[in-house]
Design an enzyme around this catalytic site. Structure first.
Site, PDB file in Angstrom:
ATOM      1  CB  VAL A 166     -11.389  14.956   0.902  1.00 22.82           C
ATOM      2  CG1 VAL A 166     -10.387  14.109   1.000  1.00 22.82           C
ATOM      3  CG2 VAL A 166     -11.610  15.459   1.220  1.00 22.82           C
ATOM      4  CB  THR A 192     -28.162   4.240   1.664  1.00 24.24           C
ATOM      5  OG1 THR A 192     -28.304   6.018   0.565  1.00 24.24           O
ATOM      6  CG2 THR A 192     -27.873   4.359   2.837  1.00 24.24           C
ATOM      7  N   GLY A 245       0.676  -1.124   0.042  1.00 25.10           N
ATOM      8  CA  GLY A 245      -0.006  -0.145   0.251  1.00 25.10           C
ATOM      9  C   GLY A 245       0.890   1.099  -0.003  1.00 25.10           C
ATOM     10  CB  ALA A 259     -26.640  20.394   5.107  1.00 25.28           C
ATOM     11  CB  ALA A 260     -22.340  17.657   4.687  1.00 30.33           C
ATOM     12  CE  LYS A 261     -20.752  12.526   6.725  1.00 29.20           C
ATOM     13  NZ  LYS A 261     -19.743  11.561   5.994  1.00 29.20           N
ATOM     14  CE1 TYR A 294     -20.375  14.754  10.192  1.00 28.85           C
ATOM     15  CE2 TYR A 294     -22.962  13.445  10.813  1.00 28.85           C
ATOM     16  CZ  TYR A 294     -21.273  13.414  10.105  1.00 28.85           C
ATOM     17  OH  TYR A 294     -21.183  11.780  10.541  1.00 28.85           O
TER      18      TYR A 294
END
Length: 221
Positions: free
Chosen positions: A15, A211, A8, A130-132, A128
């Site tokens: 990001v 999901t 690896g 909203a992002a997810k 958080y």
């Protein structure tokens, strides 16, 4: 900076910076060959906002009437933008970079790590959530597109998991969350990793835009 691993390569990349993500993927492919599996799992907990909300949340467990959280009113523009930049922008940057490589070969699997907060919303953490939630909608959209080119995209939306990040949460709040979970405990990182590994593997070949939510029964819809 890079660090050698067994079969690896460890790289540091922001990001929220598209160029950094593209560069990291290019370096990995130069060293290890074409990417076959990509997992978007970078995240942050919220810093000062989490501390502000945590203090009120603790008081709400013992005070009557419970004090308002005032989470939204005290959330700053900078906190909102940083949360979305890391979680949502980061997932977009990573998925796009991996897809550009994978579609040339007509195969690959991408797994985006969201949260139960993206499904039902977590009180006190609107940025958080909203992002997810955005990650889940993004996953469904690109999954329908990329499957035509042989690339599968799915998401994992864990419940409350024992991690170094959640270890900073007050013990009283953690106990309350565990008590509200039908399994009567928090999940483990290994249980989430097993879900990610399943979606990335051949046994999940007919999963597209799905999901999966390891959450101990906290949400069963």
């Amino acid at each position: 900076m890079t660090a050698g691993l067994v079969d690896g390569l460890g790289l540091a990349a922001d990001v929220s910076d598209a160029a950094a993500v593209d560069g990291a993927l290019a370096e990995v492919e130069r060293e290890l060959g074409p990417v076959a599996i990509w997992v978007n799992n970078a995240g942050i907990s919220g810093g000062p906002h989490k501390e502000r909300v945590g203090e009120r949340a603790e008081r709400r467990l013992t005070e009557d009437p419970p004090p308002p959280l005032d989470a939204l009113a005290r959330l700053t523009d900078e906190e909102w933008r940083r949360m979305l930049a890391v979680h949502l922008d980061g997932t977009f940057h990573g998925t796009r970079a991996a897809a550009r490589s994978m579609v040339r070969r007509g195969s690959g699997a991408i797994v985006n790590v969201a949260s139960i907060c993206g499904i039902e919303g977590c009180v006190g953490h609107p940025h958080y959530s909203a992002a997810k939630g955005g990650i889940l909608a993004f996953t469904r959209a690109v999954a329908k597109e990329l499957i035509e080119q042989g690339v599968r995209v799915n998401a994992v939306a864990p419940g409350f998991i024992e991690t170094p990040m959640t270890a900073t949460t007050a013990a009283s709040i953690t106990r309350s969350i565990a008590a509200a979970t039908p399994a009567r405990r928090l999940g483990t990182a290994a249980e989430v990793a097993a879900t990610v590994a399943f979606l990335a593997g051949a046994d999940a070949s007919f999963y597209v835009g799905a999901t999966l939510s390891p959450n101990g029964g906290l949400l069963t819809a």
